[in-house]
Design a protein around this motif. Structure first.
Motif, PDB file in Angstrom:
ATOM      1  N   VAL A   1       1.100  -0.948   0.336  1.00  0.00           N
ATOM      2  CA  VAL A   1      -0.231  -0.406   0.185  1.00  0.00           C
ATOM      3  C   VAL A   1       1.170   1.614   0.343  1.00  0.00           C
ATOM      4  CG1 VAL A   1      -1.676  -1.533   1.264  1.00  0.00           C
ATOM      5  CG2 VAL A   1       0.133   0.151   2.780  1.00  0.00           C
ATOM      6  N   GLY A   2       0.603   2.321  -0.438  1.00  0.00           N
ATOM      7  CA  GLY A   2       1.249   3.392  -0.737  1.00  0.00           C
ATOM      8  C   GLY A   2      -0.072   4.349   0.090  1.00  0.00           C
ATOM      9  N   VAL A   3       0.848   4.461   1.431  1.00  0.00           N
ATOM     10  CA  VAL A   3      -0.016   5.970   2.268  1.00  0.00           C
ATOM     11  C   VAL A   3       1.010   7.420   2.105  1.00  0.00           C
ATOM     12  CG1 VAL A   3      -0.987   4.342   3.277  1.00  0.00           C
ATOM     13  CG2 VAL A   3       1.560   5.050   4.222  1.00  0.00           C
ATOM     14  N   ASP A   4       0.709   8.632   2.379  1.00  0.00           N
ATOM     15  CA  ASP A   4       1.289   9.916   2.891  1.00  0.00           C
ATOM     16  C   ASP A   4       1.774   9.014   3.727  1.00  0.00           C
ATOM     17  OD1 ASP A   4      -0.007  11.198   1.323  1.00  0.00           O
ATOM     18  OD2 ASP A   4      -1.193  12.651   2.597  1.00  0.00           O
ATOM     19  N   VAL A   5       3.363  10.181   3.506  1.00  0.00           N
ATOM     20  CA  VAL A   5       4.540   9.973   4.333  1.00  0.00           C
ATOM     21  C   VAL A   5       4.467  10.576   5.693  1.00  0.00           C
ATOM     22  CG1 VAL A   5       6.855   9.857   2.958  1.00  0.00           C
ATOM     23  CG2 VAL A   5       5.653  11.852   3.522  1.00  0.00           C
ATOM     24  N   ASP A   6       2.981  11.153   5.723  1.00  0.00           N
ATOM     25  CA  ASP A   6       2.578  11.658   7.321  1.00  0.00           C
ATOM     26  C   ASP A   6       2.297  10.496   7.737  1.00  0.00           C
ATOM     27  OD1 ASP A   6       4.279  13.716   7.017  1.00  0.00           O
ATOM     28  OD2 ASP A   6       2.254  15.222   6.753  1.00  0.00           O
ATOM     29  N   ASP A   7       1.714   8.706   7.692  1.00  0.00           N
ATOM     30  CA  ASP A   7       0.918   8.924   8.108  1.00  0.00           C
ATOM     31  C   ASP A   7       1.512   6.920   8.122  1.00  0.00           C
ATOM     32  OD1 ASP A   7      -1.742  10.055   8.228  1.00  0.00           O
ATOM     33  OD2 ASP A   7      -2.540   9.459   6.396  1.00  0.00           O
ATOM     34  N   PHE A   8       3.059   7.021   7.347  1.00  0.00           N
ATOM     35  CA  PHE A   8       3.701   5.854   7.372  1.00  0.00           C
ATOM     36  C   PHE A   8       3.943   5.679   8.663  1.00  0.00           C
ATOM     37  CE2 PHE A   8       8.126   4.247   7.926  1.00  0.00           C
ATOM     38  CZ  PHE A   8       7.907   3.301   7.169  1.00  0.00           C
ATOM     39  N   GLU A   9       4.348   5.705  10.256  1.00  0.00           N
ATOM     40  CA  GLU A   9       4.343   5.857  11.158  1.00  0.00           C
ATOM     41  C   GLU A   9       2.990   4.503  12.052  1.00  0.00           C
ATOM     42  OE1 GLU A   9       5.844   8.366  10.407  1.00  0.00           O
ATOM     43  OE2 GLU A   9       8.370   7.449  10.608  1.00  0.00           O
ATOM     44  N   THR A  10       2.160   5.609  11.651  1.00  0.00           N
ATOM     45  CA  THR A  10       0.517   5.157  11.544  1.00  0.00           C
ATOM     46  C   THR A  10       0.470   3.818  11.073  1.00  0.00           C
ATOM     47  OG1 THR A  10      -0.275   7.799  12.858  1.00  0.00           O
ATOM     48  CG2 THR A  10      -1.050   6.119  13.084  1.00  0.00           C
ATOM     49  N   ALA A  11       0.293   3.551  10.200  1.00  0.00           N
ATOM     50  CA  ALA A  11      -0.271   2.754   9.209  1.00  0.00           C
ATOM     51  C   ALA A  11       0.085   1.659   9.438  1.00  0.00           C
ATOM     52  CB  ALA A  11       0.125   2.973   7.640  1.00  0.00           C
ATOM     53  N   LEU A  12       2.164   1.800   9.796  1.00  0.00           N
ATOM     54  CA  LEU A  12       3.237   0.252   9.818  1.00  0.00           C
ATOM     55  C   LEU A  12       2.414  -0.373  11.309  1.00  0.00           C
ATOM     56  CD1 LEU A  12       6.498   0.420   8.106  1.00  0.00           C
ATOM     57  CD2 LEU A  12       5.808  -0.767  10.506  1.00  0.00           C
ATOM     58  N   ARG A  13       2.232   0.891  11.773  1.00  0.00           N
ATOM     59  CA  ARG A  13       2.038   0.076  13.676  1.00  0.00           C
ATOM     60  C   ARG A  13       0.261  -0.885  13.900  1.00  0.00           C
ATOM     61  NH1 ARG A  13       4.883   4.336  16.278  1.00  0.00           N
ATOM     62  NH2 ARG A  13       3.724   6.519  15.713  1.00  0.00           N
ATOM     63  N   ALA A  14      -0.445   0.416  12.492  1.00  0.00           N
ATOM     64  CA  ALA A  14      -2.365  -0.648  12.666  1.00  0.00           C
ATOM     65  C   ALA A  14      -1.857  -1.994  12.252  1.00  0.00           C
ATOM     66  CB  ALA A  14      -2.736   0.580  11.802  1.00  0.00           C
ATOM     67  N   ILE A  15      -0.952  -1.806  10.795  1.00  0.00           N
ATOM     68  CA  ILE A  15      -0.822  -3.634  10.186  1.00  0.00           C
ATOM     69  C   ILE A  15      -0.751  -3.999  11.431  1.00  0.00           C
ATOM     70  CG2 ILE A  15      -0.154  -4.285   9.225  1.00  0.00           C
ATOM     71  CD1 ILE A  15       0.057  -1.675   6.478  1.00  0.00           C
ATOM     72  N   TYR A  16       1.173  -3.728  11.909  1.00  0.00           N
ATOM     73  CA  TYR A  16       1.418  -5.171  12.780  1.00  0.00           C
ATOM     74  C   TYR A  16       0.344  -5.876  14.145  1.00  0.00           C
ATOM     75  CZ  TYR A  16       4.659  -6.347  16.132  1.00  0.00           C
ATOM     76  OH  TYR A  16       5.189  -7.504  16.437  1.00  0.00           O
ATOM     77  N   ASN A  17      -0.393  -4.521  14.503  1.00  0.00           N
ATOM     78  CA  ASN A  17      -0.411  -4.801  15.463  1.00  0.00           C
ATOM     79  C   ASN A  17      -2.529  -5.647  15.345  1.00  0.00           C
ATOM     80  OD1 ASN A  17       0.364  -3.802  17.430  1.00  0.00           O
ATOM     81  ND2 ASN A  17      -0.956  -1.453  17.015  1.00  0.00           N
ATOM     82  N   ALA A  18      -2.954  -5.482  13.857  1.00  0.00           N
ATOM     83  CA  ALA A  18      -4.333  -6.173  13.387  1.00  0.00           C
ATOM     84  C   ALA A  18      -3.343  -7.288  13.286  1.00  0.00           C
ATOM     85  CB  ALA A  18      -4.153  -5.749  11.971  1.00  0.00           C
ATOM     86  N   PHE A  19      -2.397  -7.635  12.954  1.00  0.00           N
ATOM     87  CA  PHE A  19      -2.082  -9.314  12.751  1.00  0.00           C
ATOM     88  C   PHE A  19      -1.459  -9.638  13.621  1.00  0.00           C
ATOM     89  CE2 PHE A  19      -2.521  -8.290   8.406  1.00  0.00           C
ATOM     90  CZ  PHE A  19      -3.271  -8.490   7.734  1.00  0.00           C
ATOM     91  N   VAL A  20      -0.295  -9.683  14.635  1.00  0.00           N
ATOM     92  CA  VAL A  20       0.056  -9.707  15.637  1.00  0.00           C
ATOM     93  C   VAL A  20       0.027  -9.334  17.641  1.00  0.00           C
ATOM     94  CG1 VAL A  20       2.482 -10.128  16.466  1.00  0.00           C
ATOM     95  CG2 VAL A  20       2.509  -9.381  14.499  1.00  0.00           C
ATOM     96  N   GLN A  21      -0.703 -10.430  17.571  1.00  0.00           N
ATOM     97  CA  GLN A  21      -1.178  -9.754  19.168  1.00  0.00           C
ATOM     98  C   GLN A  21      -0.383 -11.092  20.204  1.00  0.00           C
ATOM     99  OE1 GLN A  21      -2.631  -7.512  19.346  1.00  0.00           O
ATOM    100  NE2 GLN A  21      -2.969  -6.403  17.330  1.00  0.00           N
TER     101      GLN A  21
END
Ligand code: ASP
Length: 483
Positions: A463-483
């Motif tokens: 996925v391509g996201v705004d650079v400003d959203d990069f960290e938020t997006a990465l954390r959101a994906i990680y948390n969704a799959f890894v618990q």
């Protein structure tokens, strides 16, 4: 799956060698069962391990001693590829960097005496602290004279590995094989894989235990030529292939790959096992641990690579295997990697889908200016090209003009500030709802998705996201799959 005797002996050996805690032990057992599966039970009495030690693993005498313990703990570790001494502490300088400095001074006809003295001190201190009865002064003096005579950047830089491997061989009591005789490049400086494999395989047969300097080889005229920075990883993989090793152990200062960048995700889980293909898809993070080009020789030869930590040899590290195993399908994702600073060129033209050669002309414009692209998502009448800003910095306007001239599009839009995130894993192939979960996580985190790309292998979703959203997006994906 019943274990064969060799497998059990191997696991018992590992348990003994490193006094494992229960948790660690089970990770190692899983990994080495995978190892046994991928090496087809080749391990056992006759197994052979090719090793490579990075610069931080050979930075001083304390680390040399750790390397010796690791090598002597397993008689199957027969070939060791050595890097040049790396940093001992944060502000320290790598010997390779000092050597490049030395070359620049020599090239400008300035004195490099002080720099070379600093380099010499590194080796002399290691020899002294190890209590070695090996006087390196003559070889250091000879090296400096040759650096000034040849005035070659590659020759100069290669001496870091040459001298360190010589010192390590002396310390271990192993043979020394000069990489210039066994690692070959063609006249254009391209690595000559098959030629190298032939002569290196022949040479290795003559040695029971040997140290080989990493990072360099020679051109057909005998001149020294280096790989790109971090290239000792490649040398290690080449040696593993030529030795027909059962495994390539790449020893460094981290315990393998993590599922995500620890600067973004707090305490990400380590990756136990992944395939070479997954690693390629994760290349936005891979290069920091392992040189990208180190994958090819071993992957081709079906040899697994394990990333191990010289400072924590009991840690299982990350095993990189050639084919997905049962474990590959257990969890939907293996890792998440991302990178900032990409630009999206969006081209629109009515009836583009039926215009023959349109895509070729767009890509030709990039090729003409020596620019490679990352992704190519398309619609019916739209085509987007994602390019790293680094690639595009000098040639953006020329490329756009060329596309205008050759493709006559209705519009071209350029938007920068794009970050890419690759979510990768063989598990996706067999898990329904991976994409739904990923996009729901991004939407819940209020991240706008600017681009989507999924390879036909179903191994990754980018996925391509705004650079400003990069960290938020990465954390959101990680948390969704890894618990
Ligand atoms: N010493 C070289 C470098 O610093 C090669 C290597 O360590 O792999 O890039």
């Amino acid at each position: 799956m019943p274990l064969c005797v060799a497998q059990m002996a191997f696991m018992a050996y590992y348990k003994q060698e490193f006094d494992l805690t229960a948790g660690m032990g089970s990770r190692i057992i899983v990994q080495y069962m995978i190892y046994a599966a991928v090496t087809g039970g080749r391990m056992g009495a006759m197994s052979l391990k090719a090793t490579k030690f990075g610069g931080s693993s050979l930075a001083d005498a304390v680390h040399f001693a750790k390397v010796r313990d690791i090598l002597f703990a397993d008689k199957d570790r027969r070939f060791a590829v050595a890097s040049a001494p790396g940093k001992r502490y944060k502000e320290d300088e790598k010997v390779t960097d000092l050597l490049y400095k030395c070359y620049r001074a020599v090239e400008r006809n300035e004195s490099a005496d002080a720099i070379f003295e600093q380099i010499s001190e590194r080796y002399l201190a290691i020899a002294k602290d190890l209590g070695l009865d090996f006087d390196m002064r003559p070889v250091l003096a000879e090296t400096y004279a040759e650096i000034r005579r040849q005035k070659s950047p590659d020759f100069t830089a290669s001496r870091g590995e040459y001298l360190n491997a010589m010192l390590l061989a002396e310390y271990l009591g192993w043979d020394f094989i000069d990489a210039k005789d066994v690692i070959k490049f063609d006249r254009q400086g391209m690595f000559a894989a098959e030629w190298t494999n032939e002569i290196l395989a022949e040479e290795l047969k003559k040695h029971e235990y040997a140290v080989i300097p990493g990072f360099y080889g020679s051109l057909p005229n005998g001149e020294i030529h280096t790989f790109s920075r971090g290239g000792s990883d490649i040398s290690g993989a080449i040696v593993a292939r030529a030795a027909q090793a059962d495994i390539y152990e790449n020893w460094t200062d981290v315990s393998g790959f993590l599922m995500a960048d620890p600067r973004v995700v707090e305490n990400p889980r380590p990756i136990d096992t992944l395939t070479y293909r997954e690693l390629r898809e994760l290349s936005y993070m891979g290069a920091t641990v392992l040189h990208e080009d180190a994958i090819f020789p071993v992957h081709k030869a079906g040899i697994p690579t394990v990333i191990k930590n010289t400072n924590a040899p009991q840690d299982p590290g990350t095993m990189i295997v050639t084919k997905p195993t049962e474990a590959s399908y257990k969890s939907p994702i293996t890792g998440i990697a991302g990178h900032k600073d990409f630009t999206l060129i969006s081209i629109e033209k009515a009836m583009m889908n039926s215009e023959l050669g349109f895509g070729r002309r767009v890509l030709q414009a990039l090729e003409d200016f020596g620019v490679s692209f990352e992704h190519l998502p398309t619609g019916i009448d739209t085509m987007c090209v994602v390019i790293s800003d680094r690639e595009l910095s000098m040639t953006k306007t020329q490329i756009i003009n060329r596309i205008q001239e050759t493709c006559h599009p209705d519009s071209i839009e350029i938007s920068g500030g794009l970050a890419l995130i690759a979510t990768v894993g063989y598990g996706m192939v067999k898990t329904r709802g991976t994409a739904a979960k990923l996009f729901a996580a991004l939407s819940d985190a209020n991240v706008n998705v600017r681009m989507i790309d999924q390879g036909s292998s179903e191994l990754n979703i980018i996925v391509g996201v705004d650079v400003d959203d990069f960290e938020t997006a990465l954390r959101a994906i990680y948390n969704a799959f890894v618990q």
